[in-house]
Design a protein around this motif. Structure first.
Motif, PDB file in Angstrom:
ATOM      1  N   ILE A   1       0.854  -1.197   0.000  1.00 13.84           N
ATOM      2  CA  ILE A   1       0.000   0.000   0.000  1.00 13.84           C
ATOM      3  C   ILE A   1       0.888   1.244   0.000  1.00 13.84           C
ATOM      4  O   ILE A   1       0.653   2.182  -0.766  1.00 13.84           O
ATOM      5  N   GLU A   2       1.918   1.237   0.845  1.00 12.85           N
ATOM      6  CA  GLU A   2       2.844   2.373   0.888  1.00 12.85           C
ATOM      7  C   GLU A   2       3.505   2.580  -0.475  1.00 12.85           C
ATOM      8  O   GLU A   2       3.620   3.709  -0.962  1.00 12.85           O
ATOM      9  N   GLU A   3       3.915   1.489  -1.090  1.00 10.99           N
ATOM     10  CA  GLU A   3       4.540   1.562  -2.407  1.00 10.99           C
ATOM     11  C   GLU A   3       3.597   2.213  -3.422  1.00 10.99           C
ATOM     12  O   GLU A   3       4.012   3.088  -4.190  1.00 10.99           O
ATOM     13  N   ASP A   4       2.340   1.805  -3.414  1.00  8.22           N
ATOM     14  CA  ASP A   4       1.355   2.392  -4.331  1.00  8.22           C
ATOM     15  C   ASP A   4       1.148   3.878  -4.053  1.00  8.22           C
ATOM     16  O   ASP A   4       1.009   4.676  -4.981  1.00  8.22           O
ATOM     17  N   LEU A   5       1.106   4.253  -2.776  1.00  7.06           N
ATOM     18  CA  LEU A   5       0.929   5.669  -2.434  1.00  7.06           C
ATOM     19  C   LEU A   5       2.118   6.503  -2.919  1.00  7.06           C
ATOM     20  O   LEU A   5       1.932   7.574  -3.507  1.00  7.06           O
ATOM     21  N   TYR A   6       3.320   6.011  -2.683  1.00  9.86           N
ATOM     22  CA  TYR A   6       4.505   6.747  -3.136  1.00  9.86           C
ATOM     23  C   TYR A   6       4.553   6.834  -4.663  1.00  9.86           C
ATOM     24  O   TYR A   6       5.026   7.818  -5.222  1.00  9.86           O
ATOM     25  N   GLU A   7       4.050   5.801  -5.325  1.00  9.34           N
ATOM     26  CA  GLU A   7       3.993   5.819  -6.785  1.00  9.34           C
ATOM     27  C   GLU A   7       3.022   6.898  -7.285  1.00  9.34           C
ATOM     28  O   GLU A   7       3.280   7.558  -8.287  1.00  9.34           O
ATOM     29  N   MET A   8       1.930   7.078  -6.574  1.00 11.60           N
ATOM     30  CA  MET A   8       0.948   8.106  -6.945  1.00 11.60           C
ATOM     31  C   MET A   8       1.470   9.509  -6.626  1.00 11.60           C
ATOM     32  O   MET A   8       1.049  10.488  -7.231  1.00 11.60           O
ATOM     33  N   ASP A   9       2.389   9.604  -5.692  1.00 12.44           N
ATOM     34  CA  ASP A   9       2.893  10.887  -5.210  1.00 12.44           C
ATOM     35  C   ASP A   9       3.975  11.438  -6.146  1.00 12.44           C
ATOM     36  O   ASP A   9       5.154  11.463  -5.814  1.00 12.44           O
ATOM     37  N   ILE A  10       3.570  11.927  -7.298  1.00 19.53           N
ATOM     38  CA  ILE A  10       4.532  12.418  -8.289  1.00 19.53           C
ATOM     39  C   ILE A  10       5.208  13.711  -7.849  1.00 19.53           C
ATOM     40  O   ILE A  10       6.268  14.057  -8.359  1.00 19.53           O
ATOM     41  N   HIS A  11       4.615  14.424  -6.894  1.00 20.68           N
ATOM     42  CA  HIS A  11       5.183  15.692  -6.431  1.00 20.68           C
ATOM     43  C   HIS A  11       6.006  15.525  -5.143  1.00 20.68           C
ATOM     44  O   HIS A  11       6.472  16.507  -4.584  1.00 20.68           O
ATOM     45  N   HIS A  12       6.167  14.296  -4.683  1.00 17.21           N
ATOM     46  CA  HIS A  12       6.928  13.987  -3.460  1.00 17.21           C
ATOM     47  C   HIS A  12       6.377  14.761  -2.257  1.00 17.21           C
ATOM     48  O   HIS A  12       7.119  15.342  -1.476  1.00 17.21           O
ATOM     49  N   PHE A  13       5.085  14.707  -2.134  1.00 14.33           N
ATOM     50  CA  PHE A  13       4.348  15.396  -1.084  1.00 14.33           C
ATOM     51  C   PHE A  13       4.355  14.611   0.226  1.00 14.33           C
ATOM     52  O   PHE A  13       4.360  15.172   1.315  1.00 14.33           O
ATOM     53  N   ILE A  14       4.388  13.291   0.148  1.00 15.46           N
ATOM     54  CA  ILE A  14       4.259  12.429   1.323  1.00 15.46           C
ATOM     55  C   ILE A  14       5.519  12.490   2.191  1.00 15.46           C
ATOM     56  O   ILE A  14       6.617  12.216   1.719  1.00 15.46           O
ATOM     57  N   LYS A  15       5.298  12.826   3.460  1.00 19.15           N
ATOM     58  CA  LYS A  15       6.386  12.815   4.434  1.00 19.15           C
ATOM     59  C   LYS A  15       6.306  11.542   5.283  1.00 19.15           C
ATOM     60  O   LYS A  15       7.323  10.944   5.612  1.00 19.15           O
ATOM     61  N   ASN A  16       5.071  11.172   5.655  1.00 18.00           N
ATOM     62  CA  ASN A  16       4.887   9.928   6.410  1.00 18.00           C
ATOM     63  C   ASN A  16       3.483   9.371   6.160  1.00 18.00           C
ATOM     64  O   ASN A  16       2.576  10.098   5.790  1.00 18.00           O
ATOM     65  N   ILE A  17       3.374   8.077   6.362  1.00 12.91           N
ATOM     66  CA  ILE A  17       2.103   7.357   6.179  1.00 12.91           C
ATOM     67  C   ILE A  17       1.772   6.673   7.492  1.00 12.91           C
ATOM     68  O   ILE A  17       2.617   5.993   8.077  1.00 12.91           O
ATOM     69  N   THR A  18       0.529   6.858   7.941  1.00  9.42           N
ATOM     70  CA  THR A  18       0.070   6.234   9.179  1.00  9.42           C
ATOM     71  C   THR A  18      -1.142   5.360   8.869  1.00  9.42           C
ATOM     72  O   THR A  18      -2.079   5.813   8.204  1.00  9.42           O
ATOM     73  N   PHE A  19      -1.116   4.131   9.352  1.00 10.29           N
ATOM     74  CA  PHE A  19      -2.249   3.227   9.175  1.00 10.29           C
ATOM     75  C   PHE A  19      -3.067   3.200  10.454  1.00 10.29           C
ATOM     76  O   PHE A  19      -2.502   3.149  11.547  1.00 10.29           O
ATOM     77  N   LYS A  20      -4.379   3.215  10.302  1.00 10.88           N
ATOM     78  CA  LYS A  20      -5.245   3.060  11.464  1.00 10.88           C
ATOM     79  C   LYS A  20      -5.169   1.611  11.919  1.00 10.88           C
ATOM     80  O   LYS A  20      -4.939   0.704  11.120  1.00 10.88           O
ATOM     81  N   LYS A  21      -5.364   1.383  13.206  1.00  9.51           N
ATOM     82  CA  LYS A  21      -5.253   0.027  13.754  1.00  9.51           C
ATOM     83  C   LYS A  21      -6.416  -0.860  13.324  1.00  9.51           C
ATOM     84  O   LYS A  21      -6.254  -2.062  13.167  1.00  9.51           O
ATOM     85  N   GLU A  22      -7.576  -0.248  13.152  1.00  9.68           N
ATOM     86  CA  GLU A  22      -8.768  -1.011  12.804  1.00  9.68           C
ATOM     87  C   GLU A  22      -8.707  -1.529  11.371  1.00  9.68           C
ATOM     88  O   GLU A  22      -8.486  -0.764  10.443  1.00  9.68           O
ATOM     89  N   VAL A  23      -8.900  -2.816  11.211  1.00  9.86           N
ATOM     90  CA  VAL A  23      -8.998  -3.443   9.899  1.00  9.86           C
ATOM     91  C   VAL A  23     -10.394  -4.031   9.816  1.00  9.86           C
ATOM     92  O   VAL A  23     -10.841  -4.696  10.754  1.00  9.86           O
ATOM     93  N   THR A  24     -11.102  -3.789   8.722  1.00  6.90           N
ATOM     94  CA  THR A  24     -12.463  -4.299   8.599  1.00  6.90           C
ATOM     95  C   THR A  24     -12.575  -5.254   7.415  1.00  6.90           C
ATOM     96  O   THR A  24     -11.761  -5.214   6.493  1.00  6.90           O
ATOM     97  N   ILE A  25     -13.600  -6.072   7.476  1.00  4.45           N
ATOM     98  CA  ILE A  25     -13.912  -6.971   6.368  1.00  4.45           C
ATOM     99  C   ILE A  25     -15.235  -6.495   5.793  1.00  4.45           C
ATOM    100  O   ILE A  25     -16.243  -6.446   6.496  1.00  4.45           O
ATOM    101  N   SER A  26     -15.217  -6.130   4.521  1.00  2.00           N
ATOM    102  CA  SER A  26     -16.430  -5.608   3.892  1.00  2.00           C
ATOM    103  C   SER A  26     -17.412  -6.749   3.634  1.00  2.00           C
ATOM    104  O   SER A  26     -17.023  -7.916   3.609  1.00  2.00           O
ATOM    105  N   PRO A  27     -18.681  -6.422   3.411  1.00  2.00           N
ATOM    106  CA  PRO A  27     -19.660  -7.462   3.104  1.00  2.00           C
ATOM    107  C   PRO A  27     -19.299  -8.277   1.850  1.00  2.00           C
ATOM    108  O   PRO A  27     -19.693  -9.416   1.713  1.00  2.00           O
TER     109      PRO A  27
END
Length: 168
Positions: A63-89
């Motif tokens: 996921i981080e790799e995909d985000l950095y790939e989308m970040d063509i302007h090098h805007f991302i300084k850090n990425i934080t994931f929420k602890k909650e993981v859900t399973i969709s219907p």
């Protein structure tokens, strides 16, 4: 009289055998519960939620790799994931997070496919998606960027231009 005794004896034998079989079956059920048979096997199996959380942890680098790939302007300084993981219907494992310590402004969500070990889709907040916008694609239509910038307040415009590396 002899026939009646034979029939009666056969019935008694059948009843005794039936009672013994039922008692034996009842004992087997009690032994599996007492020795931990069925219950332990069920406890050892991971819940769907535990599997989802482990899979999400495994997929976070992707996921981080995909985000950095989308970040063509090098805007991302850090990425934080929420602890909650859900399973969709629909069975997707959903991981949410945010960028640059701005959970309200720069949030994202990733839907993961468990069986294929891939990211099914990613969604971004509006503020984050415009940081990923490649204005080079619109170089034939410079008015689009100008109109977009005009729609922002002066403070937002300055911050946006700073985020995409056009102003310091």
């Amino acid at each position: 009289m002899k026939n009646t005794l034979k029939v009666l004896f056969a019935l008694i034998v059948i009843i005794i055998i039936s009672v013994l079989v039922l008692l034996n079956q009842h004992d087997k059920q009690n032994k599996t519960s007492d020795s931990g048979g069925k219950d332990t096997v069920q406890e050892k199996k991971k819940s769907d939620q535990q599997k989802a959380e482990e899979f999400a942890d495994k997929m976070k680098p992707k996921i981080e790799e995909d985000l950095y790939e989308m970040d063509i302007h090098h805007f991302i300084k850090n990425i934080t994931f929420k602890k909650e993981v859900t399973i969709s219907p629909m069975g997707y494992i959903v991981v949410e997070g945010y960028i640059n310590d701005e959970p309200e402004k720069f949030n994202f969500s990733a839907s993961l496919k468990y069986r294929t070990n891939e990211i099914s889709s990613m969604s971004y907040s509006y503020e984050l998606s415009i940081r990923f916008r490649d204005w080079e694609k619109y170089k034939d239509e410079p008015q689009l960027k100008e109109n977009f910038l005009k729609s922002l307040s002066k403070k937002e415009r300055e911050q946006y231009l700073k985020d995409i590396g056009e102003k310091e």
